[in-house]
Design a protein around this motif. Sequence first.
Motif, short mmCIF file in Angstrom:
data_model
loop_
_atom_site.label_atom_id
_atom_site.label_comp_id
_atom_site.label_asym_id
_atom_site.label_seq_id
_atom_site.Cartn_x
_atom_site.Cartn_y
_atom_site.Cartn_z
N GLY A 23 0.78 -1.23 0.30
CA GLY A 23 -0.28 -0.12 0.27
C GLY A 23 0.88 1.37 0.17
O GLY A 23 2.43 1.09 0.16
N LEU A 24 0.59 1.88 0.11
CA LEU A 24 0.74 3.55 0.37
C LEU A 24 1.71 4.17 1.25
O LEU A 24 1.34 3.26 2.28
N ASN A 25 2.70 4.68 0.94
CA ASN A 25 3.25 5.40 2.78
C ASN A 25 2.32 6.07 3.47
O ASN A 25 1.05 6.21 2.85
N PRO A 124 -8.61 5.93 4.27
CA PRO A 124 -9.66 6.56 3.50
C PRO A 124 -8.45 7.39 2.94
O PRO A 124 -7.74 8.42 3.16
N LYS A 125 -8.77 8.25 1.14
CA LYS A 125 -8.15 8.82 0.72
C LYS A 125 -8.16 10.11 1.39
O LYS A 125 -6.84 11.58 0.81
N ASP A 164 -6.35 5.81 -6.32
CA ASP A 164 -7.19 5.00 -7.51
C ASP A 164 -6.79 4.14 -8.21
O ASP A 164 -7.09 2.91 -7.85
N HIS A 165 -5.73 4.51 -8.86
CA HIS A 165 -4.93 3.31 -9.37
C HIS A 165 -4.55 2.27 -9.34
O HIS A 165 -4.88 1.73 -9.68
N HIS A 166 -3.71 2.68 -8.13
CA HIS A 166 -2.90 1.77 -7.11
C HIS A 166 -3.57 1.02 -6.37
O HIS A 166 -3.39 -0.37 -6.64
N VAL A 170 -4.03 -3.31 -7.64
CA VAL A 170 -3.66 -4.26 -6.61
C VAL A 170 -4.98 -5.35 -6.17
O VAL A 170 -5.24 -6.67 -6.41
N ALA A 171 -5.96 -4.59 -6.64
CA ALA A 171 -7.44 -5.51 -6.31
C ALA A 171 -7.38 -6.47 -7.76
O ALA A 171 -7.81 -8.00 -7.29
N GLY A 172 -7.83 -6.12 -8.71
CA GLY A 172 -7.22 -6.75 -9.68
C GLY A 172 -6.59 -7.94 -10.24
O GLY A 172 -6.79 -8.93 -10.16
#
Length: 183
Positions: A23-25, A124-125, A164-166, A170-172
């Motif tokens: 995931g993101l930092n 949450p974004k 959103d893209h990342h 990952v989900a895909g």
Amino acid sequence: GTHFCECGMFDVSSTTPLVFQIGLNKCATGAFYKLFEKSGVRSLHHLGRHHRKAGDDTLDGVNPQKLIDRNLRKGRPPVEGLDGFRAFFDMEYSTQSKRIENYRFFAQFAEAYPDALFIMNTRPKDRWLKSRIAHNDGRYLQKTCEQMNASVEQVLTHWSDHYDHHTAEVAGYFADKPDRCLW
């Protein structure tokens, strides 16, 4: 040996599957790192500051994120040369001119290490964006603006789109292998 923690039991032998946080930092990477370390799983967070401060010379002269990036570009196993670490967190590094985001190459990690497990940490974004904006008293945002030669608004749009893209990538990727990725 085997270590116990509140979350269960880990066999921390060298045969323990590798774990990669993808995931993101600014999404509790430090907390994950501490959980694994305290559970007896030798872990690397970002540049390995905690190991360096503790006098561990494993990383002397080594920037682990640059090493992973080089391995990926040369088609080597991504964490070759970082033997002894079983879990990897906050796989990002940047200078004024370059940004390395190793977490984005989760598919290459999964292919190189078929028994590896993945953690897709998120939040949450809007809270993630606020945390990134405030990181290092705003210097992280400023450095990103300089790297991208972009305004604050452009960087925030880029970050939002990247989130959103990342997340979707990952989900895909893990849709047909849910046992390999914890959300």
